[in-house]
Design a protein around this motif. Structure first.
Motif, PDB file in Angstrom:
ATOM      1  N   THR A  88       0.884  -1.341   0.066  1.00 29.99           N
ATOM      2  CA  THR A  88       0.002   0.132  -0.002  1.00 29.99           C
ATOM      3  C   THR A  88       0.807   1.004  -0.091  1.00 29.99           C
ATOM      4  O   THR A  88       0.362   2.433   0.176  1.00 29.99           O
ATOM      5  CB  THR A  88      -1.004   0.039   1.130  1.00 29.99           C
ATOM      6  N   THR A 106      -0.573  -0.021  -4.070  1.00 24.92           N
ATOM      7  CA  THR A 106      -2.172  -0.966  -4.259  1.00 24.92           C
ATOM      8  C   THR A 106      -2.970  -0.446  -3.284  1.00 24.92           C
ATOM      9  O   THR A 106      -2.527   0.126  -2.196  1.00 24.92           O
ATOM     10  CB  THR A 106      -1.958  -2.258  -4.342  1.00 24.92           C
ATOM     11  N   SER A 107      -4.284  -0.707  -3.475  1.00 22.88           N
ATOM     12  CA  SER A 107      -5.267  -0.137  -2.223  1.00 22.88           C
ATOM     13  C   SER A 107      -5.196  -1.356  -1.237  1.00 22.88           C
ATOM     14  O   SER A 107      -4.790  -2.617  -1.319  1.00 22.88           O
ATOM     15  CB  SER A 107      -6.595  -0.441  -2.886  1.00 22.88           C
ATOM     16  N   PHE A 156      -7.674  -3.053  -0.162  1.00 25.26           N
ATOM     17  CA  PHE A 156      -8.393  -3.954  -0.325  1.00 25.26           C
ATOM     18  C   PHE A 156      -7.663  -5.192  -1.357  1.00 25.26           C
ATOM     19  O   PHE A 156      -7.813  -6.492  -1.274  1.00 25.26           O
ATOM     20  CB  PHE A 156      -9.736  -3.533  -1.144  1.00 25.26           C
ATOM     21  N   GLN A 157      -7.003  -4.560  -2.276  1.00 29.66           N
ATOM     22  CA  GLN A 157      -6.175  -5.743  -2.976  1.00 29.66           C
ATOM     23  C   GLN A 157      -5.241  -6.285  -2.537  1.00 29.66           C
ATOM     24  O   GLN A 157      -4.935  -7.451  -2.481  1.00 29.66           O
ATOM     25  CB  GLN A 157      -5.520  -4.734  -4.358  1.00 29.66           C
ATOM     26  N   SER A 158      -4.678  -5.542  -1.518  1.00 32.77           N
ATOM     27  CA  SER A 158      -3.507  -6.308  -0.650  1.00 32.77           C
ATOM     28  C   SER A 158      -3.975  -7.331   0.374  1.00 32.77           C
ATOM     29  O   SER A 158      -3.347  -8.374   0.590  1.00 32.77           O
ATOM     30  CB  SER A 158      -2.914  -5.238   0.272  1.00 32.77           C
ATOM     31  N   GLU A 176      -6.692  -9.168  -0.480  1.00 36.55           N
ATOM     32  CA  GLU A 176      -7.259 -10.043  -1.382  1.00 36.55           C
ATOM     33  C   GLU A 176      -5.927 -11.263  -1.444  1.00 36.55           C
ATOM     34  O   GLU A 176      -6.313 -12.451  -1.559  1.00 36.55           O
ATOM     35  CB  GLU A 176      -7.437  -9.570  -2.925  1.00 36.55           C
ATOM     36  N   LEU A 177      -4.810 -10.759  -1.545  1.00 41.57           N
ATOM     37  CA  LEU A 177      -3.731 -11.368  -1.802  1.00 41.57           C
ATOM     38  C   LEU A 177      -3.407 -11.982  -0.475  1.00 41.57           C
ATOM     39  O   LEU A 177      -2.981 -13.331  -0.332  1.00 41.57           O
ATOM     40  CB  LEU A 177      -2.558 -10.497  -2.220  1.00 41.57           C
TER      41      LEU A 177
END
Ligand SMILES: [Fe+2]
Length: 334
Positions: A291, A300-301, A303-305, A307-308
């Protein structure tokens, strides 16, 4: 103004690089200071010349984040910085805790940058350790400070190798405290473990941190930093054996992610601690890295982090992953 041939060739022996922002703690230097430009040193500050905030800003903008000072000035700058940190520590509980903590983290980051340059300086290491512990006490007794401090540290402009361990440790402490799963002492220990985990980065040549693509050799130097951190700290700071092991393995979730990406089964090595402490330390390090912007990529956001992270954290620690999602939603809400 350029130095004479002889002076120029003797100069590197007497000079040490320092983060230019650190000059803000003195009014002047006893000796000259230099910019390193195109293979030679250029005088930018004369002895006893007044140092203004304008000089620091302009130098940082137009030259570099580092300035070269004489050994004597270097020692004095570090001593003054250490003294300021101790003085500030004594007054941490007086006045606005956010303001105090912001000033403290700024000085702490300046000292951390110096420690990266001189990882075997015992005095510097113990001063940094003591000041880190003081910060953890302030954080543990002021929950309301965490979010604001995280945001102000992100904006302080320190190199990411210095900012990253501090940010990930603030977030780790804040999350762990919110879960109530760990004692005060354990939480403080994890903060300190997390804060010192990247000190092995000091062996990596500075220019490598700006590269988007690394050679196989460079990748190896980077991946060695966790083990080097452990070696640098071993026997020199009051961290226990299991905390040094956590440092050595603090990138294990990264390896798990890599294995997942190449459809391989992740096999932790012998004696690898993959308990909750290790997972959270590694997970928050990844989250903060993803982030935050780097010279070679965008951030990255959250949320995306997540997800991973879900793929590598929720399998072993589903409950804690859920708590982390709720915690981060609140932590990063506007
Ligand atoms: Fe690391």
């Amino acid at each position: 103004m350029k130095e004479s041939f002889l002076d120029r060739h003797r100069l590197p022996l007497k000079l040490k690089p320092i983060f230019v922002g650190q000059l803000s703690i003195v009014d002047a230097l006893g000796k000259s200071a230099y910019a390193y430009d195109d293979g030679s040193f250029e005088l930018v500050l004369s002895p006893n010349e007044g140092i203004t905030p304008e000089f620091i800003r302009t130098y940082a903008r137009e030259r570099s984040s580092e300035i070269y000072v004489h050994e004597e000035d270097y020692q004095e700058l570090n001593q003054k910085l250490g003294e300021k940190l101790v003085k500030l520590t004594r007054s941490l509980s007086i006045g606005d805790p956010v303001k105090n903590a912001t000033r403290h983290t700024h000085l702490l980051s300046l000292q951390m940058a110096n420690l990266y340059e001189n990882p075997f300086d015992d005095q510097l290491l113990s001063s940094q350790f003591q000041s880190g512990q003081n910060l953890s006490n302030l954080l543990l007794s002021n929950k309301g400070v965490h979010r604001h401090l995280y945001q102000s540290v992100s904006k302080q402009g320190h190199h990411y190798t210095v900012a990253q361990p501090l940010l990930s440790s603030i977030l780790l402490l804040s999350f762990i405290q919110s879960t109530g799963l760990f004692s005060h002492k354990e939480t403080q220990g994890l903060f300190m473990t997390s804060y010192f985990k990247d000190i092995g980065m000091s062996f990596i040549p500075r220019e490598k941190f700006e590269l988007a693509h690394l050679s196989e050799f460079d990748k190896r130097i980077f991946s060695d930093h966790s083990e080097n951190s452990m070696k640098i700290l071993n026997g020199r700071v009051p961290l226990a054996g299991h905390q040094l092991e956590l440092i050595k393995n603090h990138h294990y979730l990264n390896y798990k992610i890599q294995a997942l990406a190449s459809n391989e089964k992740y096999e932790p090595g012998d004696n690898l601690i993959t308990g909750l402490e290790s997972a959270l330390l590694s997970a928050l390090d990844i989250l903060v890295a993803m982030t935050s912007e780097r010279p070679y990529r965008k951030a990255t956001s959250v949320f995306q982090s997540l997800e991973l992270l879900k793929k590598v954290l929720a399998d072993e620690h589903p409950q804690e992953f859920k708590s982390l999602v709720v915690f981060l939603k609140h932590f990063f809400s506007k």
